[in-house]
Design a protein around this motif. Structure first.
Motif, PDB file in Angstrom:
ATOM      1  N   GLU A  41      63.956  63.186   0.404  1.00 19.15           N
ATOM      2  CA  GLU A  41      64.004  61.747   0.582  1.00 19.15           C
ATOM      3  C   GLU A  41      63.211  61.081   0.135  1.00 19.15           C
ATOM      4  OE1 GLU A  41      64.413  61.224   5.010  1.00 19.15           O
ATOM      5  OE2 GLU A  41      64.850  63.265   5.157  1.00 19.15           O
ATOM      6  N   PRO A  42      63.047  60.839  -1.476  1.00 22.70           N
ATOM      7  CA  PRO A  42      61.995  59.934  -1.974  1.00 22.70           C
ATOM      8  C   PRO A  42      62.634  58.537  -2.061  1.00 22.70           C
ATOM      9  CG  PRO A  42      63.633  60.928  -3.636  1.00 22.70           C
ATOM     10  CD  PRO A  42      64.058  61.560  -2.396  1.00 22.70           C
ATOM     11  N   PHE A  43      61.424  57.656  -1.877  1.00 22.35           N
ATOM     12  CA  PHE A  43      61.825  56.097  -2.144  1.00 22.35           C
ATOM     13  C   PHE A  43      60.543  55.683  -2.655  1.00 22.35           C
ATOM     14  CE2 PHE A  43      59.768  56.774   2.180  1.00 22.35           C
ATOM     15  CZ  PHE A  43      59.007  56.006   2.366  1.00 22.35           C
ATOM     16  N   TRP A  44      60.597  54.518  -3.278  1.00 25.77           N
ATOM     17  CA  TRP A  44      59.707  53.676  -4.138  1.00 25.77           C
ATOM     18  C   TRP A  44      59.089  52.635  -3.028  1.00 25.77           C
ATOM     19  CZ3 TRP A  44      57.982  54.851  -9.021  1.00 25.77           C
ATOM     20  CH2 TRP A  44      58.589  55.604  -9.523  1.00 25.77           C
ATOM     21  N   THR A  45      57.843  52.179  -3.445  1.00 25.20           N
ATOM     22  CA  THR A  45      57.383  50.708  -2.793  1.00 25.20           C
ATOM     23  C   THR A  45      57.877  49.723  -3.532  1.00 25.20           C
ATOM     24  OG1 THR A  45      55.625  50.903  -4.502  1.00 25.20           O
ATOM     25  CG2 THR A  45      55.175  51.983  -2.106  1.00 25.20           C
ATOM     26  N   GLU A  46      57.783  48.862  -2.883  1.00 26.52           N
ATOM     27  CA  GLU A  46      58.460  47.441  -3.241  1.00 26.52           C
ATOM     28  C   GLU A  46      57.607  47.080  -4.753  1.00 26.52           C
ATOM     29  OE1 GLU A  46      60.181  43.503  -3.832  1.00 26.52           O
ATOM     30  OE2 GLU A  46      60.595  45.026  -2.493  1.00 26.52           O
ATOM     31  N   ALA A  47      56.547  47.287  -4.798  1.00 25.55           N
ATOM     32  CA  ALA A  47      55.799  46.965  -6.094  1.00 25.55           C
ATOM     33  C   ALA A  47      55.935  48.109  -7.151  1.00 25.55           C
ATOM     34  CB  ALA A  47      54.082  47.125  -5.480  1.00 25.55           C
ATOM     35  N   GLY A  48      56.304  49.322  -6.689  1.00 30.76           N
ATOM     36  CA  GLY A  48      56.762  50.168  -7.796  1.00 30.76           C
ATOM     37  C   GLY A  48      55.438  51.032  -8.226  1.00 30.76           C
ATOM     38  N   ASP A  49      54.297  50.901  -7.198  1.00 32.17           N
ATOM     39  CA  ASP A  49      53.272  51.685  -7.410  1.00 32.17           C
ATOM     40  C   ASP A  49      52.982  53.106  -7.009  1.00 32.17           C
ATOM     41  OD1 ASP A  49      52.923  50.800  -5.041  1.00 32.17           O
ATOM     42  OD2 ASP A  49      50.940  49.974  -5.061  1.00 32.17           O
ATOM     43  N   ALA A  50      53.896  53.451  -6.107  1.00 30.15           N
ATOM     44  CA  ALA A  50      53.953  54.885  -5.770  1.00 30.15           C
ATOM     45  C   ALA A  50      55.388  55.299  -4.962  1.00 30.15           C
ATOM     46  CB  ALA A  50      52.868  54.797  -4.258  1.00 30.15           C
ATOM     47  N   VAL A  51      55.359  56.559  -5.116  1.00 35.29           N
ATOM     48  CA  VAL A  51      56.643  57.135  -4.303  1.00 35.29           C
ATOM     49  C   VAL A  51      56.379  57.921  -3.259  1.00 35.29           C
ATOM     50  CG1 VAL A  51      58.407  58.867  -4.827  1.00 35.29           C
ATOM     51  CG2 VAL A  51      57.814  57.483  -6.976  1.00 35.29           C
ATOM     52  N   TYR A  52      57.146  57.872  -2.449  1.00 36.54           N
ATOM     53  CA  TYR A  52      57.015  58.521  -1.019  1.00 36.54           C
ATOM     54  C   TYR A  52      58.098  59.551  -0.920  1.00 36.54           C
ATOM     55  CZ  TYR A  52      53.594  54.952   0.481  1.00 36.54           C
ATOM     56  OH  TYR A  52      52.523  54.004   0.733  1.00 36.54           O
ATOM     57  N   VAL A  53      57.582  60.643  -0.210  1.00 40.88           N
ATOM     58  CA  VAL A  53      58.564  61.803  -0.186  1.00 40.88           C
ATOM     59  C   VAL A  53      58.371  62.582   1.430  1.00 40.88           C
ATOM     60  CG1 VAL A  53      58.979  62.397  -2.440  1.00 40.88           C
ATOM     61  CG2 VAL A  53      57.086  63.514  -1.403  1.00 40.88           C
ATOM     62  N   ARG A  54      59.205  63.066   1.846  1.00 37.02           N
ATOM     63  CA  ARG A  54      59.168  63.797   3.086  1.00 37.02           C
ATOM     64  C   ARG A  54      59.006  65.370   2.446  1.00 37.02           C
ATOM     65  NH1 ARG A  54      59.391  61.218   7.412  1.00 37.02           N
ATOM     66  NH2 ARG A  54      60.488  59.217   7.552  1.00 37.02           N
ATOM     67  N   TRP A  55      58.043  65.813   3.216  1.00 37.21           N
ATOM     68  CA  TRP A  55      57.583  67.321   2.638  1.00 37.21           C
ATOM     69  C   TRP A  55      56.796  68.137   3.725  1.00 37.21           C
ATOM     70  CZ3 TRP A  55      53.131  68.115  -1.552  1.00 37.21           C
ATOM     71  CH2 TRP A  55      53.501  69.623  -1.989  1.00 37.21           C
ATOM     72  N   ASN A  56      57.074  69.288   3.589  1.00 40.15           N
ATOM     73  CA  ASN A  56      56.236  70.327   4.621  1.00 40.15           C
ATOM     74  C   ASN A  56      55.765  71.388   3.542  1.00 40.15           C
ATOM     75  OD1 ASN A  56      55.096  71.957   6.513  1.00 40.15           O
ATOM     76  ND2 ASN A  56      57.023  72.181   7.565  1.00 40.15           N
ATOM     77  N   PRO A  57      54.734  70.901   2.795  1.00 37.73           N
ATOM     78  CA  PRO A  57      53.860  72.169   1.902  1.00 37.73           C
ATOM     79  C   PRO A  57      53.731  73.374   2.574  1.00 37.73           C
ATOM     80  CG  PRO A  57      52.512  70.197   2.248  1.00 37.73           C
ATOM     81  CD  PRO A  57      53.793  70.007   2.727  1.00 37.73           C
ATOM     82  N   ARG A  58      54.188  74.631   2.232  1.00 31.28           N
ATOM     83  CA  ARG A  58      53.795  75.797   2.607  1.00 31.28           C
ATOM     84  C   ARG A  58      53.999  75.849   4.193  1.00 31.28           C
ATOM     85  NH1 ARG A  58      51.905  76.668  -1.902  1.00 31.28           N
ATOM     86  NH2 ARG A  58      50.163  76.644  -3.059  1.00 31.28           N
ATOM     87  N   GLY A  59      54.901  75.125   4.598  1.00 34.84           N
ATOM     88  CA  GLY A  59      55.113  75.484   6.054  1.00 34.84           C
ATOM     89  C   GLY A  59      53.859  74.869   6.962  1.00 34.84           C
ATOM     90  N   ALA A  60      52.826  73.977   6.624  1.00 38.03           N
ATOM     91  CA  ALA A  60      52.027  73.721   7.170  1.00 38.03           C
ATOM     92  C   ALA A  60      52.022  72.658   8.468  1.00 38.03           C
ATOM     93  CB  ALA A  60      50.870  72.901   6.198  1.00 38.03           C
ATOM     94  N   PHE A  61      53.219  72.118   8.687  1.00 39.94           N
ATOM     95  CA  PHE A  61      53.352  71.170   9.614  1.00 39.94           C
ATOM     96  C   PHE A  61      54.495  71.419  10.577  1.00 39.94           C
ATOM     97  CE2 PHE A  61      51.980  68.895   5.986  1.00 39.94           C
ATOM     98  CZ  PHE A  61      50.483  68.322   6.455  1.00 39.94           C
ATOM     99  N   PRO A  62      54.761  71.279  11.693  1.00 43.44           N
ATOM    100  CA  PRO A  62      55.623  71.641  12.630  1.00 43.44           C
ATOM    101  C   PRO A  62      57.093  71.161  12.175  1.00 43.44           C
ATOM    102  CG  PRO A  62      53.930  70.544  14.085  1.00 43.44           C
ATOM    103  CD  PRO A  62      53.800  70.504  12.415  1.00 43.44           C
ATOM    104  N   ALA A  63      56.867  69.970  11.310  1.00 45.94           N
ATOM    105  CA  ALA A  63      58.170  69.248  10.729  1.00 45.94           C
ATOM    106  C   ALA A  63      57.774  68.518   9.356  1.00 45.94           C
ATOM    107  CB  ALA A  63      58.652  68.063  11.592  1.00 45.94           C
ATOM    108  N   ASP A  64      58.548  68.077   8.487  1.00 48.09           N
ATOM    109  CA  ASP A  64      58.247  67.350   7.394  1.00 48.09           C
ATOM    110  C   ASP A  64      57.632  66.271   7.648  1.00 48.09           C
ATOM    111  OD1 ASP A  64      59.922  69.224   5.993  1.00 48.09           O
ATOM    112  OD2 ASP A  64      61.570  67.825   5.409  1.00 48.09           O
ATOM    113  N   SER A  65      56.510  66.049   6.670  1.00 46.74           N
ATOM    114  CA  SER A  65      55.585  64.789   6.726  1.00 46.74           C
ATOM    115  C   SER A  65      55.936  63.965   5.590  1.00 46.74           C
ATOM    116  CB  SER A  65      53.963  65.281   7.017  1.00 46.74           C
ATOM    117  OG  SER A  65      53.746  66.127   8.213  1.00 46.74           O
ATOM    118  N   LEU A  66      55.271  62.717   5.821  1.00 43.28           N
ATOM    119  CA  LEU A  66      55.319  61.806   4.703  1.00 43.28           C
ATOM    120  C   LEU A  66      54.241  61.932   3.871  1.00 43.28           C
ATOM    121  CD1 LEU A  66      57.355  59.486   3.703  1.00 43.28           C
ATOM    122  CD2 LEU A  66      55.819  57.850   4.925  1.00 43.28           C
TER     123      LEU A  66
END
Length: 160
Positions: A41-66
């Motif tokens: 679920e990637p998306f950009w900021t309005e200014a285009g300076d960052a990309v945000y993604v939902r992710w759960n690296p190595r199963g570290a969280f109960p659900a995907d985090s931003l």
């Protein structure tokens, strides 16, 4: 002729590489050894300076985090809840949140069922409504005011 056909079938079966066997252990990995899911679920900021993604690296969280990833590289950084609530409108490459003002300096959008305005010059977001109901279809009118739907009604805010 039948012998040639039989020889051809036998040769073909020998030439096909064996497939790797998938084990029950691989299918039902222990949560401690689970590697997590791919970012999604990637998306950009309005200014285009960052990309945000939902992710759960190595199963570290109960659900995907931003997570936020700077466009110039670096490691993904988990987004704190306060920052998540104040994020500018999203742009996922196909659809952008909200509508621009007639002068193009502001953008109105709906997040968490409330109407927000994003100032493109300052980068600040301001919540215009805070109701228990769900607002939708927010947009600027020609005079710069904001109109939106709430249930079956259409509302206008003079200070957009």
């Amino acid at each position: 002729m039948p012998r040639r056909l039989l020889a051809l079938v036998l040769l073909a079966s020998v030439a096909v590489p064996a497939r790797a066997q998938l084990t029950v252990e691989q299918i039902t990995q222990d949560p401690e050894t689970w590697i997590g899911a791919w970012p999604g679920e990637p998306f950009w900021t309005e200014a285009g300076d960052a990309v945000y993604v939902r992710w759960n690296p190595r199963g570290a969280f109960p659900a995907d985090s931003l997570f936020r990833i700077a466009v110039d590289g670096g490691d993904p950084v988990q987004v704190a809840p306060a920052e998540r609530r104040a994020l500018p409108p999203r742009y996922d490459g196909w659809v952008a949140d909200g509508r621009y003002s007639p002068d193009g300096r502001r953008r109105v959008f709906v997040r968490d069922a409330d109407v927000w305005v994003y100032d493109r010059d300052s980068g600040d977001s301001r919540r215009l409504t805070r109701t228990a109901s769900r607002e939708s279809n927010a947009r600027f009118l020609v005079d710069g005011s904001v109109a939106f739907r709430l249930g079956d009604g259409l509302y206008r805010l003079a200070d957009g």
